[in-house]
Design a protein around this motif. Sequence first.
Motif, mmCIF file in Angstrom:
data_model
loop_
_atom_site.group_PDB
_atom_site.id
_atom_site.type_symbol
_atom_site.label_atom_id
_atom_site.label_comp_id
_atom_site.label_asym_id
_atom_site.label_seq_id
_atom_site.Cartn_x
_atom_site.Cartn_y
_atom_site.Cartn_z
ATOM 1 N N ALA A 129 0.830 -1.203 0.000
ATOM 2 C CA ALA A 129 0.000 0.000 0.000
ATOM 3 C C ALA A 129 0.865 1.255 0.000
ATOM 4 C CB ALA A 129 -0.919 -0.016 1.220
ATOM 5 N N MET A 130 1.955 1.214 0.765
ATOM 6 C CA MET A 130 2.876 2.354 0.778
ATOM 7 C C MET A 130 3.505 2.563 -0.604
ATOM 8 S SD MET A 130 6.421 2.878 0.758
ATOM 9 C CE MET A 130 7.172 1.455 1.545
ATOM 10 N N VAL A 131 3.905 1.478 -1.251
ATOM 11 C CA VAL A 131 4.504 1.571 -2.583
ATOM 12 C C VAL A 131 3.492 2.135 -3.577
ATOM 13 C CG1 VAL A 131 5.441 0.232 -4.509
ATOM 14 C CG2 VAL A 131 6.190 -0.259 -2.174
ATOM 15 N N ALA A 132 2.233 1.733 -3.464
ATOM 16 C CA ALA A 132 1.194 2.253 -4.355
ATOM 17 C C ALA A 132 1.050 3.767 -4.198
ATOM 18 C CB ALA A 132 -0.133 1.561 -4.074
ATOM 19 N N ALA A 133 1.097 4.246 -2.953
ATOM 20 C CA ALA A 133 1.003 5.686 -2.709
ATOM 21 C C ALA A 133 2.206 6.412 -3.315
ATOM 22 C CB ALA A 133 0.929 5.952 -1.206
ATOM 23 N N ALA A 154 7.140 12.822 1.993
ATOM 24 C CA ALA A 154 5.914 12.975 2.788
ATOM 25 C C ALA A 154 4.903 11.888 2.443
ATOM 26 C CB ALA A 154 5.306 14.359 2.558
ATOM 27 N N THR A 155 4.801 11.549 1.159
ATOM 28 C CA THR A 155 3.872 10.506 0.732
ATOM 29 C C THR A 155 4.247 9.160 1.324
ATOM 30 O OG1 THR A 155 3.428 11.651 -1.357
ATOM 31 C CG2 THR A 155 2.902 9.309 -1.258
ATOM 32 N N ILE A 156 5.528 8.817 1.268
ATOM 33 C CA ILE A 156 5.982 7.525 1.784
ATOM 34 C C ILE A 156 5.782 7.460 3.295
ATOM 35 C CG2 ILE A 156 8.004 6.062 2.127
ATOM 36 C CD1 ILE A 156 9.028 7.106 -0.589
ATOM 37 N N ALA A 157 6.112 8.547 3.990
ATOM 38 C CA ALA A 157 5.950 8.565 5.443
ATOM 39 C C ALA A 157 4.481 8.421 5.826
ATOM 40 C CB ALA A 157 6.520 9.861 6.018
ATOM 41 N N ALA A 158 3.614 9.213 5.201
ATOM 42 C CA ALA A 158 2.184 9.160 5.522
ATOM 43 C C ALA A 158 1.568 7.836 5.077
ATOM 44 C CB ALA A 158 1.453 10.322 4.867
ATOM 45 N N GLY A 159 1.983 7.337 3.902
ATOM 46 C CA GLY A 159 1.463 6.067 3.420
ATOM 47 C C GLY A 159 1.853 4.912 4.329
ATOM 48 N N SER A 160 3.095 4.926 4.797
ATOM 49 C CA SER A 160 3.541 3.884 5.728
ATOM 50 C C SER A 160 2.732 3.943 7.014
ATOM 51 C CB SER A 160 5.028 4.060 6.033
ATOM 52 O OG SER A 160 5.815 3.939 4.875
ATOM 53 N N PHE A 163 1.346 14.222 1.958
ATOM 54 C CA PHE A 163 0.771 13.563 3.136
ATOM 55 C C PHE A 163 -0.638 13.064 2.829
ATOM 56 C CE2 PHE A 163 -0.635 12.932 7.445
ATOM 57 C CZ PHE A 163 0.525 12.647 8.154
ATOM 58 N N LEU A 164 -1.436 13.902 2.172
ATOM 59 C CA LEU A 164 -2.809 13.527 1.831
ATOM 60 C C LEU A 164 -2.833 12.339 0.872
ATOM 61 C CD1 LEU A 164 -5.831 14.179 2.065
ATOM 62 C CD2 LEU A 164 -5.550 15.760 0.132
ATOM 63 N N VAL A 165 -1.973 12.381 -0.142
ATOM 64 C CA VAL A 165 -1.897 11.269 -1.091
ATOM 65 C C VAL A 165 -1.533 9.975 -0.361
ATOM 66 C CG1 VAL A 165 -0.578 10.311 -3.025
ATOM 67 C CG2 VAL A 165 -1.377 12.670 -3.113
ATOM 68 N N GLY A 166 -0.548 10.058 0.531
ATOM 69 C CA GLY A 166 -0.111 8.870 1.248
ATOM 70 C C GLY A 166 -1.208 8.260 2.093
ATOM 71 N N VAL A 167 -1.909 9.090 2.861
ATOM 72 C CA VAL A 167 -2.954 8.586 3.757
ATOM 73 C C VAL A 167 -4.101 7.971 2.960
ATOM 74 C CG1 VAL A 167 -4.742 9.289 5.379
ATOM 75 C CG2 VAL A 167 -2.410 10.100 5.691
ATOM 76 N N VAL A 197 -6.776 2.984 1.290
ATOM 77 C CA VAL A 197 -7.688 2.305 0.368
ATOM 78 C C VAL A 197 -7.047 1.036 -0.187
ATOM 79 C CG1 VAL A 197 -8.888 2.485 -1.848
ATOM 80 C CG2 VAL A 197 -8.931 4.411 -0.245
ATOM 81 N N VAL A 198 -5.801 1.141 -0.616
ATOM 82 C CA VAL A 198 -5.122 -0.027 -1.198
ATOM 83 C C VAL A 198 -4.950 -1.124 -0.156
ATOM 84 C CG1 VAL A 198 -2.947 -0.852 -2.186
ATOM 85 C CG2 VAL A 198 -3.959 1.288 -2.999
#
Length: 266
Positions: A68-72, A114-120, A161-165, A170-171
């Motif tokens: 899911a993090m990779v997808a973000a 930021a995306t990777i941090a928030a997605g993780s 951050f928003l993209v990551g969360v 969802v994924v």
Amino acid sequence: MGPPEFSADLYREITEFAVGTPSWVHSVAEVGTDAGLLLFGVLFVAGWWRARGRDARSMGLALAAPFAMVAAYLVSEVSKDAIQEERPCRAVAGAVHIAACPSPGDWSFPSNHATIAAGSAAAIVVAWRAMAPLVLPLAAVMAFSRVFVGVHYPHDVAAGFLVGVVVASVVAVLLAAVLRPVVEWSRGMAPGAVLLGARPVVAAGGDWNAPGPVPVGAPVPGGASVAAGGPGRGLMDEAAVTSPDVMGGLPPVPRGVTSTYGPHGS
């Protein structure tokens, strides 16, 4: 794409403050993002280990978290190439920055870090809610550090951050639904049981409608208990009904179950 004026002004204020902080703060800010990502990696492994003793959905969520993090990240990277916003350390006149400015062509919006941090963090929280007080603030600090060191605008990290969360959450849920039957199937084989853990056993007194065997001695409706070789949950097949039991108004006793009632319900 040019940055919003308010974001450029805020960038100047933050970076001018950052440059005036002690050198050890600079060092912490520069390495902090990568150190935080390492911690998230450890938590991914810990989440998998924790899920080995839980149901298939829990294991599915744990396995889905890194994907899911990779997808973000992929959504963020595609967006960067499409938008092509210049880094503030080159675009803002008189910009000061702690970290080295990335090379031309390494675009700014949204922030991948930021995306990777928030997605993780989001994927971990979906699988392991107790980690929320740790991982969500950590992800926010990691995202802010990219502005602090001067390589991103504030709106870059907010969007990342928003993209990551959103994407990771969802994924993770969708992928876990796909992985759940795979986990169930894999746990039926020796290698799968080692990697994913054995199917959890419900303690005596658990749900009789759930699939799987009932432990010997587990209580059943009517005060009976399960004898060795007794029925599984959901398999209360045709009960052996005797005349005294019917006369006494007692519930039927399933096959393999030793009744605790005597004749005529005594």
